[in-house]
Design a protein around this motif. Structure first.
Motif, PDB file in Angstrom:
ATOM      1  N   GLN A 332      15.055 -23.289 -45.180  1.00  0.00           N
ATOM      2  CA  GLN A 332      14.656 -24.670 -44.934  1.00  0.00           C
ATOM      3  C   GLN A 332      13.263 -24.895 -45.502  1.00  0.00           C
ATOM      4  O   GLN A 332      12.449 -23.969 -45.545  1.00  0.00           O
ATOM      5  CB  GLN A 332      14.615 -24.954 -43.426  1.00  0.00           C
ATOM      6  CG  GLN A 332      15.966 -25.121 -42.771  1.00  0.00           C
ATOM      7  CD  GLN A 332      15.804 -25.434 -41.297  1.00  0.00           C
ATOM      8  OE1 GLN A 332      15.652 -24.551 -40.484  1.00  0.00           O
ATOM      9  NE2 GLN A 332      15.825 -26.724 -40.965  1.00  0.00           N
ATOM     10  N   PRO A 333      12.967 -26.125 -45.933  1.00  0.00           N
ATOM     11  CA  PRO A 333      11.578 -26.409 -46.309  1.00  0.00           C
ATOM     12  C   PRO A 333      10.677 -26.219 -45.090  1.00  0.00           C
ATOM     13  O   PRO A 333      11.088 -26.497 -43.967  1.00  0.00           O
ATOM     14  CB  PRO A 333      11.622 -27.871 -46.751  1.00  0.00           C
ATOM     15  CG  PRO A 333      13.062 -28.190 -46.963  1.00  0.00           C
ATOM     16  CD  PRO A 333      13.835 -27.295 -46.063  1.00  0.00           C
ATOM     17  N   CYS A 355      14.547 -29.838 -53.824  1.00  0.00           N
ATOM     18  CA  CYS A 355      14.274 -30.830 -54.851  1.00  0.00           C
ATOM     19  C   CYS A 355      12.872 -31.403 -54.612  1.00  0.00           C
ATOM     20  O   CYS A 355      12.280 -31.186 -53.548  1.00  0.00           O
ATOM     21  CB  CYS A 355      15.319 -31.935 -54.828  1.00  0.00           C
ATOM     22  SG  CYS A 355      15.340 -32.882 -53.288  1.00  0.00           S
ATOM     23  N   PRO A 356      12.300 -32.143 -55.580  1.00  0.00           N
ATOM     24  CA  PRO A 356      10.956 -32.715 -55.384  1.00  0.00           C
ATOM     25  C   PRO A 356      10.827 -33.519 -54.102  1.00  0.00           C
ATOM     26  O   PRO A 356       9.801 -33.472 -53.423  1.00  0.00           O
ATOM     27  CB  PRO A 356      10.777 -33.586 -56.625  1.00  0.00           C
ATOM     28  CG  PRO A 356      11.603 -32.920 -57.673  1.00  0.00           C
ATOM     29  CD  PRO A 356      12.794 -32.389 -56.944  1.00  0.00           C
ATOM     30  N   GLU A 357      11.879 -34.250 -53.732  1.00  0.00           N
ATOM     31  CA  GLU A 357      11.820 -35.076 -52.525  1.00  0.00           C
ATOM     32  C   GLU A 357      11.666 -34.226 -51.266  1.00  0.00           C
ATOM     33  O   GLU A 357      11.044 -34.645 -50.292  1.00  0.00           O
ATOM     34  CB  GLU A 357      13.084 -35.943 -52.432  1.00  0.00           C
ATOM     35  CG  GLU A 357      13.033 -37.040 -51.378  1.00  0.00           C
ATOM     36  CD  GLU A 357      11.943 -38.072 -51.655  1.00  0.00           C
ATOM     37  OE1 GLU A 357      11.497 -38.706 -50.682  1.00  0.00           O
ATOM     38  OE2 GLU A 357      11.534 -38.228 -52.828  1.00  0.00           O
ATOM     39  N   ASP A 358      12.244 -33.005 -51.284  1.00  0.00           N
ATOM     40  CA  ASP A 358      12.094 -32.110 -50.131  1.00  0.00           C
ATOM     41  C   ASP A 358      10.631 -31.755 -49.901  1.00  0.00           C
ATOM     42  O   ASP A 358      10.153 -31.729 -48.763  1.00  0.00           O
ATOM     43  CB  ASP A 358      12.919 -30.832 -50.336  1.00  0.00           C
ATOM     44  CG  ASP A 358      14.411 -31.087 -50.295  1.00  0.00           C
ATOM     45  OD1 ASP A 358      14.835 -32.026 -49.589  1.00  0.00           O
ATOM     46  OD2 ASP A 358      15.154 -30.353 -50.969  1.00  0.00           O
ATOM     47  N   PRO A 477      11.490 -25.220 -61.917  1.00  0.00           N
ATOM     48  CA  PRO A 477      12.033 -26.502 -62.383  1.00  0.00           C
ATOM     49  C   PRO A 477      11.769 -27.652 -61.415  1.00  0.00           C
ATOM     50  O   PRO A 477      11.429 -28.760 -61.832  1.00  0.00           O
ATOM     51  CB  PRO A 477      13.530 -26.212 -62.529  1.00  0.00           C
ATOM     52  CG  PRO A 477      13.595 -24.750 -62.827  1.00  0.00           C
ATOM     53  CD  PRO A 477      12.501 -24.142 -61.999  1.00  0.00           C
ATOM     54  N   ALA A 478      11.914 -27.394 -60.098  1.00  0.00           N
ATOM     55  CA  ALA A 478      11.653 -28.448 -59.116  1.00  0.00           C
ATOM     56  C   ALA A 478      10.166 -28.799 -59.075  1.00  0.00           C
ATOM     57  O   ALA A 478       9.799 -29.972 -58.947  1.00  0.00           O
ATOM     58  CB  ALA A 478      12.132 -28.012 -57.734  1.00  0.00           C
ATOM     59  N   LEU A 483       5.678 -32.537 -60.296  1.00  0.00           N
ATOM     60  CA  LEU A 483       4.370 -32.818 -60.884  1.00  0.00           C
ATOM     61  C   LEU A 483       4.452 -33.695 -62.126  1.00  0.00           C
ATOM     62  O   LEU A 483       3.418 -34.078 -62.688  1.00  0.00           O
ATOM     63  CB  LEU A 483       3.677 -31.493 -61.234  1.00  0.00           C
ATOM     64  CG  LEU A 483       3.465 -30.532 -60.044  1.00  0.00           C
ATOM     65  CD1 LEU A 483       2.973 -29.184 -60.534  1.00  0.00           C
ATOM     66  CD2 LEU A 483       2.496 -31.116 -59.038  1.00  0.00           C
ATOM     67  N   GLY A 484       5.671 -33.991 -62.580  1.00  0.00           N
ATOM     68  CA  GLY A 484       5.830 -34.812 -63.774  1.00  0.00           C
ATOM     69  C   GLY A 484       5.495 -34.069 -65.047  1.00  0.00           C
ATOM     70  O   GLY A 484       5.123 -34.688 -66.054  1.00  0.00           O
TER      71      GLY A 484
END
Length: 605
Positions: A332-333, A355-358, A477-478, A483-484
């Motif tokens: 889990q995050p 994912c980035p949103e996590d 990758p995530a 970070l863009g």
């Protein structure tokens, strides 16, 4: 001019030729035609139907019977063998085992003549058709093919032009049928008319809808729960085989591949995804994964689920990360709730399921801010307007020699810290990596080897501590997306070390990055090319007053750090995975029920 005239006269005289009374002609042997009776011919019959539809069985049998009679009626023919492919397309040689064997027998001199119904029965691919006809012609002796419908015999000298034209039409007919089929499938999918083949855990009702088969659903739940609990596909297959559970086809032998197929089938959570694969070419029929090459249709809650959607998503994440050696329950995050690292999210280098949103949601859950809500850095309160710092800039360290500086380089697959960074945390071989996605900070704190997120960043060699490359193929990758950053480049960030009486940490500002790409010089040697953000172009550094309040400096000064505060799990609202204790109980219950049931007869088909 006169010389040229003489040459032309001599050529004309020579080409008058000799009279027929002077030359003796040895006549050529006449080419054997299809109907000529010269010697006994070993004749092969080739028959093919393109589908396994029982209705085409009659066509298949009629072809064989017709040509068997045809051969028996000729005294100069004897039947070598009937070669038949049933349920096979003619646009490719894939799976056409009988056809391939027939060509091989021709090469070995076992066949003198092939007869078949039509060009389209022989091949619908013009390259295959003409190619094999030419190959058979070049054998010694040559092997001819007779196409009954078109009345073409390939050893006739004028046959190839007709064959090319007819083969082209046969290929285009296949192309047209393929386009019609694809259009029909598209229309079905647009209206939610999906294909629902037989699936473990479900039966079909009178209208073709999926309804749960409770006996089979019990096995499906067991498979998902075992995988969530840390079992591999191979271990699950072995357990089900030992228990005597039946597959959908009635076999009691399970394979890792069949287990993986069940785990990846979204129908078990009540959804249907149409067109997960597509066939780019009607000629080779090779199926490819649909990566938005074609329209894809999803019908959520199409039927009753056996597995919750959250458990299904968790299993897909575990499958995607199996190549990184992950075992055990779904990670889990986590987020650090207090102390100097409040809002920082620990990075698990061996897990790529976040994912980035996590990262953002986990950080917001304790910091309560989004990037848009972050206050702009202002001048430090109390500094007079005429302070000596006003108008000055702190020159960026990147413009100086960085050989012994604290820095970290992040690529697509690896993370490496400089020797200077490693030396700042003396005697620390294992560290934990942290990221604050809102403040755009990256941090390193010492860790124990036993921590599941600990990474070894240093090793000892000849009495010296040197940095060690950290594999980050799973998580980077995530992070790049968060970070863009553009894939294909390496990013280097300079950092600072902060210490108090008992704690030492490294902080890196992710907004201050150098970008490196590779180039090749005139001597064909590869070298690194540094690049800098466009906003650095007109300035040497950062405004001195702004720098005094930089997040990586001010936040780690003059307070109780609690730098080793433990992180706490963050559960995403949309992913409520069944708890490990519940899964363990369910596994024991289902296994007990399965073992108490009568053992089925073994079926290894």
């Amino acid at each position: 001019m006169e010389h040229t005239t003489d040459q032309k006269a001599k050529i004309r005289e020579r080409y008058k030729g000799a009279g027929a009374n002077i030359l003796d002609v040895i006549p050529a042997l006449p080419e054997a035609g299809f109907y000529s009776q010269s010697s006994i011919k070993r004749v092969a019959v080739y028959a093919r139907v393109s589908t396994d539809d029982p209705k085409q069985t009659s066509s298949y049998e009629l072809q064989k019977n017709h040509y068997t009679d045809m051969v028996s009626q000729r005294e100069d023919w004897e039947l070598a063998e009937i070669y038949a492919d049933e349920g096979i397309s003619g646009t490719s040689l894939k799976h056409r085992d009988a056809f391939v064997k027939m060509i091989a027998d021709c090469s070995e001199g076992k066949i003198d003549l092939i007869i078949t119904k039509s060009v389209s029965r022989f091949a619908r691919n013009i390259l295959d058709c003409i190619g094999y006809i030419r190959k058979l012609k070049q054998l010694t002796p040559p092997v001819g093919i007779f196409f009954e419908t078109e009345n073409i015999y390939t050893l006739n000298p004028d046959s190839e032009m007709s064959l090319s034209f007819i083969a082209t039409l046969a290929q285009e007919e296949s192309h047209t049928k393929s386009e019609i089929m694809n259009a029909s499938i598209e229309m079905r999918f647009k209206r939610g008319i999906f294909l629902t083949p037989a699936l473990l855990g479900y039966d079909h009702d009178e209208d073709g809808n999926l309804v749960i088969n409770e006996d089979e659903a019990k096995i499906v739940r067991l498979i998902f729960f075992l995988y969530l609990y840390g079992y591999t596909c191979r271990q699950i297959a072995s357990l089900l085989t030992e228990t005597g559970c039946k597959t959908k086809k009635g076999s009691t032998i399970w394979s890792p591949g069949s287990i993986l197929g069940i785990l990846q089938n979204e129908r078990h959570c009540g959804d249907v995804i149409a067109r997960k694969t597509f066939t780019p070419s009607y000629l080779d029929h090779k199926s490819k994964k649909n990566r938005q090459n074609r329209n894809q249709y999803i019908w959520r809650d199409h039927h009753d689920p056996i597995i919750s959607r959250s458990d299904f998503i968790a299993v897909q994440r575990l499958i995607a990360n199996a190549k990184y050696g992950n075992k055990g329950f779904l990670p889990q995050p986590e987020v650090i709730p207090d102390g100097v690292f409040k809002g920082f999210v620990p990075i698990n280098p061996r897990w790529g399921g976040f994912c980035p949103e996590d990262y953002l949601c986990a950080s917001r859950s304790v910091s309560g801010q989004t990037p848009e809500e972050m206050p702009a850095v202002q001048r430090k309160d109390g500094l007079p307007e005429h302070t000596a710092l006003q108008g000055f800039e702190v020159v960026r360290a990147q413009f100086f020699n960085t050989a012994d500086r604290i820095c970290v380089t992040l690529g697509e697959k690896s993370i490496r810290f400089s020797a200077g960074a490693v030396r700042r945390l003396t005697g620390c071989d294992y560290v934990e990596l942290l990221v604050h996605p809102i403040h755009m900070l990256f941090a390193v704190r010492p860790s124990q080897k036993e921590c599941r997120r600990a990474v070894r960043w240093a090793r000892t060699q000849n009495g010296r501590t040197i940095s060690r490359e950290i594999s980050g193929s799973a998580c980077l990758p995530a992070l790049f997306a968060l970070l863009g950053w553009e894939a294909g480049y390496r990013f280097r960030i300079l950092g600072i070390c902060r210490k108090n009486q008992t704690e030492s940490i490294l902080i890196f500002n992710l907004r201050e990055t150098e970008i490196f790409t590779s180039g090749i010089n005139s001597e064909n040697h590869r070298f690194k090319i540094p690049a800098y953000p466009a906003e650095w172009e007109d300035r040497f550094g950062i405004d001195a007053l702004t720098h005094a309040q930089a997040r990586e400096i001010s936040a780690f000064s003059g307070q109780e750090w609690k730098a080793y505060a433990k992180s706490q799990p963050y559960t995403t609202p949309d992913l409520q995975v069944t708890e490990a204790s519940v899964i363990r109980k369910e596994i024991h219950t289902i296994l007990k029920e399965l073992k108490s049931e009568p053992k089925p007869q073994t079926n290894t088909k």
